[in-house]
Design a protein around this motif. Structure first.
Motif, PDB file in Angstrom:
ATOM      1  N   VAL A   1       0.837  -1.202   0.000  1.00 19.94           N
ATOM      2  CA  VAL A   1       0.000   0.000   0.000  1.00 19.94           C
ATOM      3  C   VAL A   1       0.876   1.258   0.000  1.00 19.94           C
ATOM      4  O   VAL A   1       0.616   2.203  -0.743  1.00 19.94           O
ATOM      5  CB  VAL A   1      -0.964  -0.007   1.207  1.00 19.94           C
ATOM      6  CG1 VAL A   1      -1.621   1.331   1.398  1.00 19.94           C
ATOM      7  CG2 VAL A   1      -2.008  -1.094   1.035  1.00 19.94           C
ATOM      8  N   ASN A   2       1.919   1.261   0.812  1.00 18.30           N
ATOM      9  CA  ASN A   2       2.826   2.407   0.834  1.00 18.30           C
ATOM     10  C   ASN A   2       3.486   2.614  -0.522  1.00 18.30           C
ATOM     11  O   ASN A   2       3.625   3.748  -0.984  1.00 18.30           O
ATOM     12  CB  ASN A   2       3.893   2.224   1.921  1.00 18.30           C
ATOM     13  CG  ASN A   2       3.326   2.365   3.301  1.00 18.30           C
ATOM     14  OD1 ASN A   2       2.306   3.002   3.504  1.00 18.30           O
ATOM     15  ND2 ASN A   2       3.983   1.757   4.271  1.00 18.30           N
TER      16      ASN A   2
ATOM     17  N   ILE B   1      -7.058   3.676  -2.997  1.00 20.01           N
ATOM     18  CA  ILE B   1      -6.708   2.275  -2.782  1.00 20.01           C
ATOM     19  C   ILE B   1      -7.763   1.627  -1.896  1.00 20.01           C
ATOM     20  O   ILE B   1      -8.244   2.234  -0.938  1.00 20.01           O
ATOM     21  CB  ILE B   1      -5.320   2.137  -2.106  1.00 20.01           C
ATOM     22  CG1 ILE B   1      -4.226   2.746  -2.973  1.00 20.01           C
ATOM     23  CG2 ILE B   1      -5.002   0.668  -1.797  1.00 20.01           C
ATOM     24  CD1 ILE B   1      -2.849   2.753  -2.329  1.00 20.01           C
TER      25      ILE B   1
ATOM     26  N   VAL C   1      -8.336  -2.256   0.129  1.00 17.38           N
ATOM     27  CA  VAL C   1      -7.750  -3.539   0.522  1.00 17.38           C
ATOM     28  C   VAL C   1      -8.887  -4.410   1.035  1.00 17.38           C
ATOM     29  O   VAL C   1      -9.563  -4.038   1.993  1.00 17.38           O
ATOM     30  CB  VAL C   1      -6.669  -3.356   1.610  1.00 17.38           C
ATOM     31  CG1 VAL C   1      -6.130  -4.714   2.058  1.00 17.38           C
ATOM     32  CG2 VAL C   1      -5.535  -2.469   1.125  1.00 17.38           C
TER      33      VAL C   1
ATOM     34  N   LEU D   1      -9.196   2.856   1.751  1.00 18.68           N
ATOM     35  CA  LEU D   1      -8.213   3.438   2.657  1.00 18.68           C
ATOM     36  C   LEU D   1      -8.294   4.950   2.644  1.00 18.68           C
ATOM     37  O   LEU D   1      -8.520   5.566   1.596  1.00 18.68           O
ATOM     38  CB  LEU D   1      -6.799   3.009   2.256  1.00 18.68           C
ATOM     39  CG  LEU D   1      -6.501   1.526   2.259  1.00 18.68           C
ATOM     40  CD1 LEU D   1      -5.038   1.283   1.908  1.00 18.68           C
ATOM     41  CD2 LEU D   1      -6.839   0.894   3.589  1.00 18.68           C
TER      42      LEU D   1
ATOM     43  N   ILE E   1      -6.114  -6.157  -3.516  1.00 19.67           N
ATOM     44  CA  ILE E   1      -5.782  -4.736  -3.375  1.00 19.67           C
ATOM     45  C   ILE E   1      -6.076  -4.084  -4.714  1.00 19.67           C
ATOM     46  O   ILE E   1      -5.592  -4.536  -5.752  1.00 19.67           O
ATOM     47  CB  ILE E   1      -4.295  -4.546  -3.010  1.00 19.67           C
ATOM     48  CG1 ILE E   1      -3.987  -5.250  -1.683  1.00 19.67           C
ATOM     49  CG2 ILE E   1      -3.954  -3.059  -2.944  1.00 19.67           C
ATOM     50  CD1 ILE E   1      -2.517  -5.278  -1.330  1.00 19.67           C
TER      51      ILE E   1
ATOM     52  N   ALA F   1      -6.170  -0.342  -6.867  1.00 18.88           N
ATOM     53  CA  ALA F   1      -5.632   1.019  -6.835  1.00 18.88           C
ATOM     54  C   ALA F   1      -6.029   1.754  -8.101  1.00 18.88           C
ATOM     55  O   ALA F   1      -6.066   1.171  -9.189  1.00 18.88           O
ATOM     56  CB  ALA F   1      -4.115   0.974  -6.703  1.00 18.88           C
TER      57      ALA F   1
END
Length: 93
Positions: A3-4, A14, A16, A21, A48, A50
């Protein structure tokens, strides 16, 4: 870690495990469970998603994915989707 890396690669949003998030989101691992925003998510597989420039997001994940596959034995599958809609954040505290 993933994620970072996605945020560093310019992800504009994003999720998850279906949990959107935000800046204060918590991702916690407790034994075999993963909690996102204080909610247990499915771990087989962890999905995940994005939103952002696909080439930048995929290239940003290249090194970390290779490391996690070799050191931790994890498997990853990257897919480029033409259009995705992320869920809205739901405060569950």
């Amino acid at each position: 870690d993933l994620v970072n890396e996605l945020f560093s690669a310019g992800a504009r949003g994003i999720s998850v495990g279906g949990e959107r998030l935000i800046i204060s989101s918590a991702i916690r691992c407790s034994g075999p469970l993963i909690m996102v925003n204080y909610r247990q998510i499915s771990t087989n597989p962890v999905v995940i998603e994005a939103v952002g420039e696909p080439e930048l997001l995929i290239s940003g994940l290249g090194i970390i994915i290779k490391e996690m596959e070799s050191r931790r034995g994890l498997k990853f599958e990257l897919q480029h989707a033409g259009f995705i809609k992320l869920p809205a954040y739901a405060n569950r505290e």
